[in-house]
Design an enzyme around this catalytic site. Structure first.
Site, PDB file in Angstrom:
ATOM      1  N   ALA A  63       0.867  -1.176   0.000  1.00 37.63           N
ATOM      2  CA  ALA A  63       0.000   0.000   0.000  1.00 37.63           C
ATOM      3  C   ALA A  63       0.901   1.221   0.000  1.00 37.63           C
ATOM      4  O   ALA A  63       2.087   1.125   0.334  1.00 37.63           O
ATOM      5  CB  ALA A  63      -0.875  -0.016   1.248  1.00 37.63           C
ATOM      6  N   GLY A 104       0.802  -5.202   0.786  1.00 35.40           N
ATOM      7  CA  GLY A 104      -0.367  -5.205  -0.086  1.00 35.40           C
ATOM      8  C   GLY A 104      -0.059  -5.762  -1.455  1.00 35.40           C
ATOM      9  O   GLY A 104      -0.952  -6.258  -2.147  1.00 35.40           O
ATOM     10  N   GLU A 107      -0.416  -9.371  -0.989  1.00 33.62           N
ATOM     11  CA  GLU A 107      -1.847  -9.624  -0.757  1.00 33.62           C
ATOM     12  C   GLU A 107      -2.629  -9.560  -2.054  1.00 33.62           C
ATOM     13  O   GLU A 107      -3.527 -10.365  -2.302  1.00 33.62           O
ATOM     14  CB  GLU A 107      -2.399  -8.619   0.250  1.00 33.62           C
ATOM     15  CG  GLU A 107      -1.846  -8.862   1.654  1.00 33.62           C
ATOM     16  CD  GLU A 107      -2.266  -7.800   2.634  1.00 33.62           C
ATOM     17  OE1 GLU A 107      -1.935  -6.615   2.415  1.00 33.62           O
ATOM     18  OE2 GLU A 107      -2.923  -8.137   3.635  1.00 33.62           O
ATOM     19  N   GLU A 127       4.494  -5.595   7.131  1.00 29.77           N
ATOM     20  CA  GLU A 127       3.693  -4.573   7.822  1.00 29.77           C
ATOM     21  C   GLU A 127       4.047  -4.421   9.294  1.00 29.77           C
ATOM     22  O   GLU A 127       3.970  -3.338   9.841  1.00 29.77           O
ATOM     23  CB  GLU A 127       2.216  -4.898   7.681  1.00 29.77           C
ATOM     24  CG  GLU A 127       1.634  -4.673   6.292  1.00 29.77           C
ATOM     25  CD  GLU A 127       1.770  -5.886   5.385  1.00 29.77           C
ATOM     26  OE1 GLU A 127       2.611  -6.767   5.651  1.00 29.77           O
ATOM     27  OE2 GLU A 127       1.029  -5.959   4.391  1.00 29.77           O
TER      28      GLU A 127
HETATM   29  N1  T1G Z   1       4.666   3.460   0.000  1.00 27.07           N
HETATM   30  C1  T1G Z   1       5.115   4.699  -0.326  1.00 27.07           C
HETATM   31  N2  T1G Z   1       6.394   4.974  -0.667  1.00 27.07           N
HETATM   32  C2  T1G Z   1       7.249   3.934  -0.686  1.00 27.07           C
HETATM   33  C3  T1G Z   1       6.857   2.612  -0.363  1.00 27.07           C
HETATM   34  C4  T1G Z   1       5.493   2.405   0.001  1.00 27.07           C
HETATM   35  N3  T1G Z   1       5.028   1.191   0.287  1.00 27.07           N
HETATM   36  N4  T1G Z   1       7.958   1.816  -0.461  1.00 27.07           N
HETATM   37  C5  T1G Z   1       8.966   2.601  -0.846  1.00 27.07           C
HETATM   38  N5  T1G Z   1       8.565   3.862  -0.979  1.00 27.07           N
HETATM   39  C6  T1G Z   1       9.377   5.008  -1.414  1.00 27.07           C
HETATM   40  C7  T1G Z   1      10.502   5.299  -0.447  1.00 27.07           C
HETATM   41  O1  T1G Z   1      10.052   6.147   0.587  1.00 27.07           O
HETATM   42  C8  T1G Z   1      11.500   5.993  -1.361  1.00 27.07           C
HETATM   43  O2  T1G Z   1      11.020   7.300  -1.571  1.00 27.07           O
HETATM   44  C9  T1G Z   1      11.331   5.260  -2.690  1.00 27.07           C
HETATM   45  O3  T1G Z   1      10.017   4.639  -2.632  1.00 27.07           O
HETATM   46  C10 T1G Z   1      12.358   4.163  -2.898  1.00 27.07           C
HETATM   47  O4  T1G Z   1      12.308   3.352  -1.727  1.00 27.07           O
HETATM   48  C11 T1G Z   1      -2.660  -3.107   3.384  1.00 27.07           C
HETATM   49  C12 T1G Z   1      -0.984  -1.806   4.957  1.00 27.07           C
HETATM   50  C13 T1G Z   1      10.271  -1.743  -1.809  1.00 27.07           C
HETATM   51  C14 T1G Z   1      12.207  -2.912  -0.714  1.00 27.07           C
HETATM   52  O5  T1G Z   1       6.522  -1.944   3.919  1.00 27.07           O
HETATM   53  O6  T1G Z   1      10.687  -2.040   1.830  1.00 27.07           O
HETATM   54  O7  T1G Z   1       0.990  -2.766   2.267  1.00 27.07           O
HETATM   55  O8  T1G Z   1      12.994   8.489  -0.566  1.00 27.07           O
HETATM   56  O9  T1G Z   1      14.666   3.876  -1.018  1.00 27.07           O
HETATM   57  O10 T1G Z   1      15.968   0.512  -1.198  1.00 27.07           O
HETATM   58  O11 T1G Z   1      -1.439  -4.922   4.153  1.00 27.07           O
HETATM   59  O12 T1G Z   1      11.159   0.616  -0.358  1.00 27.07           O
HETATM   60  O13 T1G Z   1      12.826   8.153  -3.060  1.00 27.07           O
HETATM   61  O14 T1G Z   1      11.239   9.732  -1.873  1.00 27.07           O
HETATM   62  O15 T1G Z   1      13.342   2.004   0.077  1.00 27.07           O
HETATM   63  O16 T1G Z   1      15.103  -0.098  -3.512  1.00 27.07           O
HETATM   64  C15 T1G Z   1       4.017  -2.638   3.077  1.00 27.07           C
HETATM   65  C16 T1G Z   1       8.247  -0.714   2.052  1.00 27.07           C
HETATM   66  C17 T1G Z   1       3.291  -1.315   3.113  1.00 27.07           C
HETATM   67  C18 T1G Z   1       7.526  -2.016   1.771  1.00 27.07           C
HETATM   68  C19 T1G Z   1      12.556  -0.900  -2.145  1.00 27.07           C
HETATM   69  N6  T1G Z   1       5.176  -2.524   2.226  1.00 27.07           N
HETATM   70  N7  T1G Z   1       9.270  -0.446   1.061  1.00 27.07           N
HETATM   71  O17 T1G Z   1      13.759  -0.576  -1.466  1.00 27.07           O
HETATM   72  O18 T1G Z   1      14.133   1.785  -2.320  1.00 27.07           O
HETATM   73  S1  T1G Z   1       1.913  -1.363   4.205  1.00 27.07           S
HETATM   74  C20 T1G Z   1       6.370  -2.152   2.744  1.00 27.07           C
HETATM   75  C21 T1G Z   1      10.456  -1.132   1.069  1.00 27.07           C
HETATM   76  C22 T1G Z   1       0.821  -2.415   3.405  1.00 27.07           C
HETATM   77  C23 T1G Z   1      -1.290  -3.712   3.449  1.00 27.07           C
HETATM   78  C24 T1G Z   1      -0.313  -2.901   4.216  1.00 27.07           C
HETATM   79  C25 T1G Z   1      11.477  -0.670   0.062  1.00 27.07           C
HETATM   80  C26 T1G Z   1      11.610  -1.581  -1.145  1.00 27.07           C
HETATM   81  P1  T1G Z   1      12.089   8.494  -1.776  1.00 27.07           P
HETATM   82  P2  T1G Z   1      13.670   2.773  -1.141  1.00 27.07           P
HETATM   83  P3  T1G Z   1      14.835   0.380  -2.148  1.00 27.07           P
END
Ligand code: T1G
Length: 699
Positions: A63, A104, A107, A127
């Protein structure tokens, strides 16, 4: 179709491609057109199967975390609606997964009948690391495919797994080395042509039914998985929701999952952990080092010193696949250091976290030497020698003479002046501090100490290599103790006074562990060794009556079996020592102090508030670029509870006006500088603002 969602047709298979850079997060802007595309493909009789794929570097990474706390996050179609649409499709649906299908994203893929993954793909439900739980059915569907035990481990740890492991546990149906979309189209077409019986993941009951008969085993696994929750609620809700997948019908389990999600996403802990997620990425954005600054190539690293720090630092680089030339003063010290490194890898092998083959490969990346000349081909050389400026001068003078032009010369110093160290060379622009935290092969934090003359590309290089060796970098300025240790000094300043006035190591430490710290200050002193502080105090002519007395008695902490606590038979479990209680009482009476009971609140006010105050001074002096950098330092280097977001985020939650008021009280009562409120703190408090406002530029 918008460019964010595009549809192409391949022999009757609709290929829906999402393109929402940088990581295909499921923003509302993506959800709405995706839902429309799924419905269109569902209702089109010429479409016999559907493939869902992503452009760019990764499948949906979850998400959109930035939408949390805004109306967009639940604006329909929300993620649950998308999955519900998928489950109305009575045609083969295949998710083609590359990169990292997380949260997500996974999911969404579990809403498809099938999943095909690239061999290098990772899948996960992280999450919990945001203080949440999978909120779109992940806690109900993952156990049905992978079984409750595997799903529990994934969801409570938040750690992703590789494609092969996912295939083994039924989370994906096929893994391909290349040609992912072609393979997914072929897979979908085959399922359509063979008229495969389509069973929704939600209806796959066999693995959860099998677990239903052994609730005790599931409870035992839950107890083990949540043992380190340490005050965090999300791990407990994650575990309970997985158990609901076993014990409850799907719809009831889904309903409970939604309740837990709402509870968590609106709670302080998740706000703190989401703050840290973005803070860690902000920390990598350093003034004067924008994306146009190119890092230097690092193909070989030199490490000087094979002791605890040097060995750990060398392991960090080798673990990232970078060859290391490790230097010691003599063969005996070199052999001892390498033996420790081998032992450490052996422990990983015995724990099953490293294969014998991987251990051998890593050991082969070490080139031991006692000859400085062998460092001449290194692109980065890090010294971890004795913390004494004369020793540093000797090392950097030698390095200046032998290191190749353009080599980066780094000091692992914890306290010493990096500008002075740079001055020992003719290349100060190539010198900086790389302050690792012990054990360096484990602790994530890397304080990158920027010297006055450190070149931007040198910083860019270390920022890039920090990520390559799985460290969390924070660029800090030059001062005594930089950010972490300087604030630790303020947190510790009242330690002796608290003991003399009536507290005890146990009660101070309990106030800390009740707050969420992994251990309190006195347990930490015993772990690090009391002799380190003793040596510093003696060099500065300072006194600490209790700690000095303990050291004079050879009680250095765990390493001597005695410190503030007793450690029997090599155990690391601290035990109260009546001798220490008596020592404290005697020293107090010798100072005419009438001891009293000291509350937890007072303990926190006299330790954590000075720490926040020091953080404000650090910001005033420009030693840290932003408040959230300080939060990253403390949550990654010192165990500040992530559910409280770091000292500066927590201070905002406490209220800076309350902190200033209490600092002024203690300053008036004790006259100690550590309580003198920083001007920045007073300003923010008077304006009813917080550090977040300062960072947002609204204060
Ligand atoms: N939402 C918004 N922005 C995100 C994002 C996300 N999920 N993931 C990454 N970004 C932005 C990050 O802030 C950065 O922005 C840029 O993308 C590159 O990220 C309903 C509720 C995917 C492994 O927790 O683990 O789904 O600094 O530097 O090192 O059940 O990003 O460039 O402006 O980290 O190559 C669950 C979180 C969400 C994954 C890539 N998902 N992201 O790593 O790049 S909650 C996560 C990561 C959810 C549902 C629930 C990593 C990555 P900027 P980065 P990277």
């Amino acid at each position: 179709m918008s460019s964010i969602v595009s549809v192409s047709s391949r022999d009757g298979v609709a290929v829906i491609t999402l393109d929402n850079p940088p990581v295909n997060a499921l923003s509302y802007a993506l959800r709405d057109p995706l839902n429309k595309a799924l419905i269109a493909a569902r209702d089109d009789d010429t479409v016999k199967a559907i493939v869902l794929t992503c452009a760019g570097r990764t499948f949906v990474s979850g998400a959109d975390i930035r939408e949390f706390g805004t109306p967009l996050t639940s604006k329909e179609p929300n993620l649950g609606d998308l999955i519900a649409t998928l489950e109305t499709i009575n045609k083969p649906t295949v998710a083609a997964i590359h990169g990292t299908a997380l949260g997500g994203g996974l999911e969404l893929a579990l809403g498809c009948y099938f999943r095909v993954a690239d061999a290098k793909a990772m899948v996960g439900l992280p999450e919990v690391k945001l203080g949440l739980l999978p909120g779109a059915g992940g806690t109900q569907r993952a156990p049905r495919l992978a079984g409750p035990q595997k799903a529990l481990a994934m969801i409570v740890s938040g750690n992703p797994i590789g494609a092969a492991d996912a295939l083994k546990h039924g989370l994906v149906d096929q893994v391909v080395e290349d040609g992912l979309v072609d393979a997914a189209v072929a897979f979908a077409a085959a399922k359509a042509s063979e008229g495969a019986h389509l069973i929704l993941v939600r209806d796959r009951d066999e693995k959860v039914a099998a677990a239903r008969g052994d609730e005790a085993a599931l409870d035992a696994a839950i107890k083990k998985a949540t043992a380190k929750a340490r005050g965090l609620v999300a791990p407990l809700r994650c575990a309970q929701s997985v158990k609901n997948a076993v014990m409850l019908p799907f719809e009831e389990g889904l309903k409970k999952e939604r309740e837990y999600f709402i509870e968590l996403v609106t709670g302080d802990q998740s706000k703190a952990q989401r703050h840290l997620f973005f803070a860690q990425r902000e920390a990598a954005k350093v003034s004067g080092v924008d994306k146009t600054v190119k890092p230097r190539a690092i193909n070989r690293v030199g490490v000087i010193g094979a002791g605890t720090m040097g060995g750990g630092i060398a392991m960090s680089f080798v673990n990232g696949g970078i060859p290391v030339t490790i230097l010691e003063a003599n063969e005996e010290a070199l052999k001892r250091g390498l033996a420790t490194i081998e032992k450490n890898y052996g422990i990983s092998v015995s724990r099953g976290s490293l294969s014998d083959e991987a251990k051998a490969k890593r050991l082969a990346l070490f080139t031991p030497t006692t000859d400085y000349g062998d460092l001449a081909d290194c692109d980065l050389i890090i010294e971890a020698v004795f913390e004494e400026i004369g020793v540093k001068e000797d090392v950097f003078t030698k390095l200046d003479a032998i290191a190749k032009p353009g080599a980066i010369l780094a000091s692992n110093t914890s306290y010493l002046d990096v500008n002075t160290i740079a001055g020992f060379t003719k290349r100060p622009q190539d010198v900086l501090g790389t302050h690792f935290f012990s054990p360096a092969n484990v602790m994530k934090l890397l304080e990158i100490v920027r010297g006055e003359k450190t070149a931007p590309d040198v910083l860019a290089t270390i920022l890039a290599i920090a990520k390559r060796i799985s460290k969390v970098p924070v660029v800090v300025g030059v001062c005594h103790g930089f950010v972490g240790n300087r604030m630790l000094g303020s947190r510790s300043a009242e330690s002796e006074a608290l003991l003399l006035e009536g507290s005890s190591p146990e009660s101070v430490d309990k106030a800390f562990t009740d707050f969420g710290w992994p251990m309190g200050p006195f347990q930490m002193f015993d772990l690090a060794g009391l002799d380190i502080g003793w040596r510093t105090r003696k060099s500065l002519g300072l006194k600490a009556v209790i700690s000095d007395t303990l050291c004079e008695a050879g009680r250095y902490g765990q390493k001597t079996g005695k410190g503030y606590y007793l450690y029997e038979d090599g155990s690391r479990v601290p035990k109260t020592d009546p001798e220490v209680e008596k020592l404290i009482a005697d020293k107090a009476s010798g100072k005419g102090i009438n001891r009293r009971t000291i509350s937890d609140q007072e303990i926190l006010e006299r330790t954590l508030y000075p720490m926040v105050n020091e953080g404000a001074l650090i910001l005033e002096e420009g030693i840290a670029e932003r408040p959230s950098d300080i939060d990253i330092v403390w949550t990654n280097g010192y165990g500040f509870p992530i559910g409280k977001g770091g000292p500066m985020f927590w201070a905002d939650m406490e209220g800076l006006d309350k902190i200033v008021e209490r600092l002024e009280y203690w300053h008036g009562k004790t006259g100690k500088d550590v309580f003198k409120p920083a001007a920045l703190l007073v300003k923010l408090a008077s304006e009813k603002k917080g550090f977040a406002d300062l960072q947002a530029g609204t204060a």
